[in-house]
Enzyme design. Structure first.
Site, PDB file in Angstrom:
ATOM      1  N   ARG A 360      40.590  -0.025  52.459  1.00 35.80           N
ATOM      2  CA  ARG A 360      39.162  -0.312  52.291  1.00 35.80           C
ATOM      3  C   ARG A 360      38.565   0.422  51.096  1.00 35.80           C
ATOM      4  O   ARG A 360      37.584  -0.023  50.500  1.00 35.80           O
ATOM      5  CB  ARG A 360      38.407   0.088  53.559  1.00 35.80           C
ATOM      6  N   ASP A 361      39.126   1.566  50.764  1.00 34.13           N
ATOM      7  CA  ASP A 361      38.606   2.386  49.673  1.00 34.13           C
ATOM      8  C   ASP A 361      39.239   1.926  48.365  1.00 34.13           C
ATOM      9  O   ASP A 361      40.441   2.089  48.148  1.00 34.13           O
ATOM     10  CB  ASP A 361      38.943   3.858  49.944  1.00 34.13           C
ATOM     11  N   VAL A 362      38.438   1.324  47.481  1.00 30.07           N
ATOM     12  CA  VAL A 362      38.971   0.833  46.205  1.00 30.07           C
ATOM     13  C   VAL A 362      38.581   1.752  45.048  1.00 30.07           C
ATOM     14  O   VAL A 362      38.699   1.372  43.880  1.00 30.07           O
ATOM     15  CB  VAL A 362      38.507  -0.609  45.914  1.00 30.07           C
TER      16      VAL A 362
END
Length: 452
Positions: A360-362
């Site tokens: 989810r963390d880009v």
């Protein structure tokens, strides 16, 4: 009796496929629910046992290379070829090869997700285990690299009969061989391909023994290189399998001198980039640990072509489309480094998703050295669930805004990228975007579909 459970798991997979939901991992998941020790039971039927591979980057490609070598030397290989690398995928591969009490294969080859190794490897009890690298990837799922290294160290204590094949150039991985019986190390030894300095996105920069920042005599990929602790608490082990005289030919391939205890050989790889030289080295070292001849190893290395999405090239609408998976800063940097070797300006389709399988963390895109593309991109189309953020990152990397187009929808983005491209278009998708792109191309008849 495991027989009825195998039948039930197969039936579940067949129903899933008829419903259009794929079925690569589902039968194995059902089987493990019915029989938690199914992997141990089925893998014990393999006449030549099994081998396993784990790493953050390069598992699928390395496994494909090893499969080509094993097919020459050992006969039929039972392999989770579609890259389903958690317990369900491994169980599914074994299920597919099982017929009554017999298994249709000589040796098992299993790519295993780095976070699942401690649950899968003790059941497989592999003859040899290749650990390729540890890079920062999906921190929301995995946590810090030391967490994975600690889990790997614990599982190795439960595999006393397994030959370890380790990347000497990765400090965390190399450390796992200390005090263990006869680990086989591999690494690069060619300063001509070294970086000028340690990249800012490097991960393992400190001695695992004392925490002191490591010193590097050469840096090859991310934090991989010739390293030592200034306090003397650890240092790079001398690798027995090495690559020298490396020549990189952009996205089209590489050449190297493979040096091994069994002799030296010139190798032409149909895989691009220094990262694939590492994959080839790991595969060669694993094969040597199994006693396979150098001739078979070289033939397998030269035979293999890109696994799906990993520098694979397909034809579509009169264009060549080269698909280069990116999923973390180090992997992205190696793709960017490879693209920078291409002559002239390039056309690019960049796809950034933030689905569960991507992480989810880009924010990792801000650690990737996209500045390497500044001055070489003629046009880039950004697609995916986080396309606007990717476009902003490219703007800050030095690509003029008029060269950047944002089209969230992947199919529309592909069409727009193709319409404005020359003979060759480069696609840089994250993991789920790569799978979606493959399915889109399959519907258009450009490549065989992959279902995971």
């Amino acid at each position: 009796m495991i027989g009825p459970k195998l039948a039930a798991a197969r039936a579940a997979g067949a129903l899933s496929r008829r419903a259009g939901r794929g079925g690569t991992s589902l039968p194995g998941k059902v089987l493990l629910r019915l029989e938690p020790e199914a992997i141990a039971t089925l893998s014990s039927r393999l006449p030549q046992g099994s081998v396993a591979i784990s790493a953050t980057n390069g598992k699928t490609t390395t496994a494909a290379i090893v499969a080509a070598i094993l097919a020459r030397a050992e006969g039929r290989v039972v392999h989770n070829v579609q890259g389903a690398n958690m317990a369900g995928g491994v169980a599914s591969a074994l299920l597919d090869a099982s017929h009554g009490t017999r298994i249709d294969g000589e040796i098992g080859l299993f790519e295993v997700d780095e976070f699942w190794l401690d649950r899968v490897a003790p059941q497989l009890r592999p003859r040899a285990l290749l650990l390729g690298n540890l890079f920062r990837d999906q921190l929301d799922r995995y946590g810090e690299l030391e967490t994975i290294a600690d889990r790997w160290a614990a599982v190795l204590d439960r595999l006393p009969g397994t030959r370890l094949v380790l990347n000497a150039d990765d400090p965390l991985v190399a450390d796992l061989g200390l005090g263990r019986d006869d680990p086989l190390y591999f690494g690069v030894e060619d300063d001509a391909v070294a970086l000028a300095h340690l990249p800012h996105a490097s991960d393992s920069k400190h001695c695992r023994r004392c925490g002191t920042p490591l010193a590097y005599d050469a840096v090859y990929v991310g934090h991989l290189g010739r390293w030592h602790c200034p306090r003397g608490d650890s240092s790079r082990p001398a690798p027995a399998v090495t690559a020298a005289n490396i020549r990189l030919d952009g996205t089209r391939g590489a050449q190297l001198l493979l040096r091994t205890p069994a002799g030296d050989a010139e190798v032409r790889l149909g895989l691009p980039g220094l990262y694939n030289v590492y994959n080839a080295l790991g595969a060669a070292a694993l094969a040597l640990a199994l006693g396979i001849s150098l001739d078979d190893i070289v033939a397998g290395l030269e035979e293999v072509r890109a696994a799906f999405g990993r520098a694979e090239t397909v034809q579509i609408d009169g264009h060549e489309l080269a698909i280069l998976l990116v999923k973390n800063p180090t992997g992205a940097n190696e793709v960017l480094r490879t693209l920078a070797l291409e002559a002239g300006e390039i056309d690019l389709l960049a796809v950034l998703n933030d689905n569960v399988a991507d992480g989810r963390d880009v924010s990792w895109i801000w650690d990737a050295d996209l500045e390497l593309l500044a001055g070489s991109v003629r046009r880039v189309v950004c697609s995916g669930t986080r396309a606007p953020e990717l476009a902003l990152r490219l703007k800050y990397a030095g690509i003029e805004p008029e060269r950047i187009e944002v089209i969230d929808d992947l199919e529309a983005g592909l069409d727009a990228a193709l319409a404005g491209a020359g003979d060759r278009l480069y696609a840089m998708p994250t993991y789920t975007a790569m799978l979606a792109l493959r399915e889109l191309l399959a519907r258009r008849g450009s490549t065989a579909g992959m279902f995971t």
